[in-house]
Design a protein around this motif. Structure first.
Motif, PDB file in Angstrom:
ATOM      1  N   PRO A 121      64.647  78.320  39.027  1.00  0.00           N
ATOM      2  CA  PRO A 121      64.432  76.987  38.462  1.00  0.00           C
ATOM      3  C   PRO A 121      63.024  76.878  37.910  1.00  0.00           C
ATOM      4  CG  PRO A 121      64.241  76.926  40.835  1.00  0.00           C
ATOM      5  CD  PRO A 121      64.549  78.334  40.473  1.00  0.00           C
ATOM      6  N   PHE A 122      62.853  76.135  36.846  1.00  0.00           N
ATOM      7  CA  PHE A 122      61.511  75.854  36.362  1.00  0.00           C
ATOM      8  C   PHE A 122      60.891  74.804  37.259  1.00  0.00           C
ATOM      9  CE2 PHE A 122      61.225  78.395  32.812  1.00  0.00           C
ATOM     10  CZ  PHE A 122      62.395  78.367  32.093  1.00  0.00           C
ATOM     11  N   LEU A 123      59.573  74.895  37.378  1.00  0.00           N
ATOM     12  CA  LEU A 123      58.885  73.980  38.287  1.00  0.00           C
ATOM     13  C   LEU A 123      59.034  72.525  37.872  1.00  0.00           C
ATOM     14  CD1 LEU A 123      55.637  76.036  38.882  1.00  0.00           C
ATOM     15  CD2 LEU A 123      57.665  75.874  40.321  1.00  0.00           C
ATOM     16  N   GLN A 124      59.017  72.291  36.582  1.00  0.00           N
ATOM     17  CA  GLN A 124      59.069  70.901  36.103  1.00  0.00           C
ATOM     18  C   GLN A 124      60.448  70.283  36.246  1.00  0.00           C
ATOM     19  OE1 GLN A 124      57.772  73.356  34.532  1.00  0.00           O
ATOM     20  NE2 GLN A 124      55.743  72.816  33.773  1.00  0.00           N
ATOM     21  N   PHE A 125      61.392  71.049  36.621  1.00  0.00           N
ATOM     22  CA  PHE A 125      62.774  70.589  36.493  1.00  0.00           C
ATOM     23  C   PHE A 125      63.484  70.707  37.826  1.00  0.00           C
ATOM     24  CE2 PHE A 125      67.112  70.713  34.888  1.00  0.00           C
ATOM     25  CZ  PHE A 125      67.048  69.742  33.904  1.00  0.00           C
TER      26      PHE A 125
ATOM     27  N   GLN B 232      73.291  70.091  36.629  1.00  0.00           N
ATOM     28  CA  GLN B 232      71.848  69.929  36.384  1.00  0.00           C
ATOM     29  C   GLN B 232      71.557  69.273  35.033  1.00  0.00           C
ATOM     30  OE1 GLN B 232      69.758  73.625  36.901  1.00  0.00           O
ATOM     31  NE2 GLN B 232      70.712  74.046  38.861  1.00  0.00           N
TER      32      GLN B 232
ATOM     33  N   CYS C 109      68.483  65.628  32.901  1.00  0.00           N
ATOM     34  CA  CYS C 109      67.782  65.550  31.615  1.00  0.00           C
ATOM     35  C   CYS C 109      68.131  64.222  30.937  1.00  0.00           C
ATOM     36  CB  CYS C 109      68.210  66.741  30.748  1.00  0.00           C
ATOM     37  SG  CYS C 109      67.447  66.796  29.128  1.00  0.00           S
TER      38      CYS C 109
END
Lengths: 484, 108
Positions: B3-7, B53, B57
């Motif tokens: 996973p990306f940190l921002q997400f 997920q 967004c």
């Protein structure tokens, strides 16, 4: 040895008649046979190749030559070839002989190249490791226990093992760039619409794009010249001229702004991959490029968005395989419904069926808004993120894949783990942009690391030029796996 | 997982029922046997949990994008451009007779 030369050098040697195409083609065919345990090819067209070579030699003897006269290449088995088997890596098309050539195939024929055969691939291009092929996995020439990447794994393995100097691939979510990265090659996914999709068996039509896999940017540019151009037979083909080689390779790197999205340099990426990527960025800086920090804040939504859009389009595209007009037909069907259901159950492999089912689910009544429409909105958000980033830079750079090549079998039981391989590549397809992977070093296990360059729409020239000039300063693209 | 940190990845997991798998398989015209049912159920549930997920967004007010080129598709003159290539096309068909594609009888 003959096979050490690049595609461009071989083309020039043939033109100068220092070698004959017959001699070169024979040499390639012998190597294909010698390294058949790589399983890079589904079909080897020995007689077709030898007669094309003889014709090329006759043409060269008359002092005539096309762009690639006499140069052996291979096509991914997703491109329809008239009179030669086109399987798409599937049992469904195990015996399929196309009644026509794909436009890309015709382009290479027109250019005078010799087609050695059709390369192995994930079934219907659905996979990131070449393990979903009905014709078996392909070995990575850098380590036979590892995957070559996918879905254009056979093309990548064939070029990495120096069986041919170039091969075609297709890229729906990373299928040219990730195998290029895993095999130490230069692989270009052109802008959507640059290369004709006519006769390229469709997976997800708004994402699919054909492109070259070669060892250097120079060779990839030459192949792009051959493949690209307007095609009235593809309704999404761009009516734009292809830049000449001087533009594709000679665009100035000095002053080029390279954008580093912070999301692509995340700590969850393999440390050795990031280190090698950063090393190559330092070379770009020496060449006069500047590095700027950018952000693609919605990148992480790319994977879930892609795994709705691509399967949805696939479920529609693959409905043509019905056991009636072409492809596998079940022997075990008394009624029409049984014929459809059994032919498709028998002809498709598990991953293809899984994706058709997901796509059908996402498009089915009551789910459309929550899945397909939502995914299409995210697609625009992702495209807008790229557009904003390109206000600050000319080219976006980062790793092609979060890891180097993984062992065969490591991810086959977990589709979601496999999908995460595409995390840096599939947003590029969603936005329709060009993307290039080039080798930028090796990890401690000796496996190649890929650097990805992403360009503005129709700006392949900045990518190939930057890569070409980097390749004048470095020799990662000239390294050869041991034993070949 | 990467996973990306921002997400922050959604915690929500989705599970799809056997009945749903069979419904979708029928819509897709793919026979799924009893032995395979569990595997597809598991595979599809995993993918749908990933797909969940998407809902992290924000897309308020965003127009859907169907295609990377936001342009009108090209139109051509309404003229016949194809020649009759029935025989060539039917060469790759599994079962034909007298120029027709053969299927199991549908009308008694």
């Amino acid at each position: 040895m003959l096979h050490d030369h690049s595609l461009t050098v071989l083309r020039d040697m043939l033109r100068r008649r220092e070698i004959s195409s017959t001699e070169l083609t024979r040499h390639c065919l012998d190597r294909v046979a010698q390294y058949s345990d790589l399983n890079a090819f589904i079909t080897v067209d020995e007689s077709g190749a030898m007669s094309a070579a003889a014709a090329a030699d006759a043409q060269l003897a008359r002092g005539e030559s096309g762009l690639l006269t006499g140069v052996p290449i291979a096509h991914k088995d997703i491109f329809c070839t008239k009179g030669v088997l086109t399987t798409c890596g599937s049992k469904m098309l195990e015996n399929f002989i196309s009644p026509y050539d794909a436009t890309v195939v015709e382009c290479f024929d027109q250019a005078g190249s010799v087609i050695i055969g059709k390369t192995n691939m994930d079934e219907f291009a659905m996979g990131s490791s070449n393990e979903t092929s009905f014709f078996g996995s392909v070995k990575n020439p850098w380590d036979p226990d590892r995957v070559p990447g996918g879905s254009s794994g056979g093309s990548a393995a064939a070029v990495a093992a120096y069986l041919v100097a170039g091969a075609t691939g297709t890229d729906t979510g990373g299928s040219i760039r990730q195998p290029a990265a895993f095999c130490g090659l230069t692989g270009l996914k052109p802008s959507y619409g640059r290369v004709s999709r006519y006769g390229m068996i469709a997976f997800a039509s708004s994402l699919d794009q054909g492109g070259p896999i070669a060892r250097s940017a120079e060779d990839a540019a030459l192949m792009l010249q051959c493949m690209a151009g307007f095609d009235p037979l593809d309704s999404t083909s761009m009516n734009a001229s292809t830049p000449d080689l001087a533009t594709l390779l000679g665009t100035e790197v000095r002053g080029l702004k390279l954008g580093l999205p912070k999301e692509f340099f995340d700590e969850s990426v393999d440390g050795q991959v990031l280190e090698k990527v950063r090393d190559s960025l330092a070379v770009f800086e020496r060449l006069g490029a500047t590095l700027v920090d950018v952000s693609l804040p919605n990148s992480a939504a790319g994977i879930p968005c892609y795994y709705v859009i691509a399967p949805a389009e696939a479920s529609s595209n693959l409905s043509r395989f019905d056991g009636v007009r072409f492809g596998h037909r079940s022997e075990n069907a008394d009624e029409l419904l049984d014929l459809y259901e059994n032919s498709r159950a028998e002809g498709f492999g598990e991953e293809v069926k899984r994706r058709i089912l997901i796509g059908t689910y996402a498009l089915s009544a009551g789910y459309y808004d929550a899945y397909y429409l939502k995914a299409q909105k995210i697609r625009r958000v992702i495209a807008q993120d790229f557009a904003s980033a390109f206000e600050q830079c000319d080219v976006i750079v980062g790793p092609t894949s979060p890891t180097t090549a993984f062992p065969i079998g490591a991810k086959t039981q977990d589709p979601v783990a496999m999908y995460l391989n595409d995390i840096f590549t599939n947003t590029v397809n969603l936005a329709g942009l060009p993307g290039l992977s080039i080798p930028c070093g090796f990890d401690a296990a000796g496996l190649p690391v890929g650097l990805q360059l992403i360009g503005k729409f129709m700006d392949e020239a900045s990518l190939l030029s930057a890569a070409h000039q980097l390749q004048q300063e470095t020799d990662w693209h000239q390294r050869m796996p041991a034993g070949y | 997982m990467l996973p990306f940190l921002q997400f922050p990845p959604s915690r929500k997991t989705v599970s799809i029922s056997e009945k749903d798998v069979l419904r979708v398989a029928h819509l897709a015209r793919i026979r799924v046997s009893k032995d395979e049912l569990g595997r597809y159920q598991e595979g599809l549930s995993g993918i749908l949990s990933l797909v969940e997920q998407m809902h992290d967004c924000n897309t308020d007010g965003v127009e859907p994008m169907a295609h990377p080129q936001d342009i009108q598709l090209r139109l051509r003159e309404d003229q016949v451009t194809e020649s009759d290539r029935r025989d060539a096309m039917q060469e790759s068909a599994p079962k034909v007779g007298e120029g027709l594609y053969l299927v199991p009888r549908v009308i008694e």
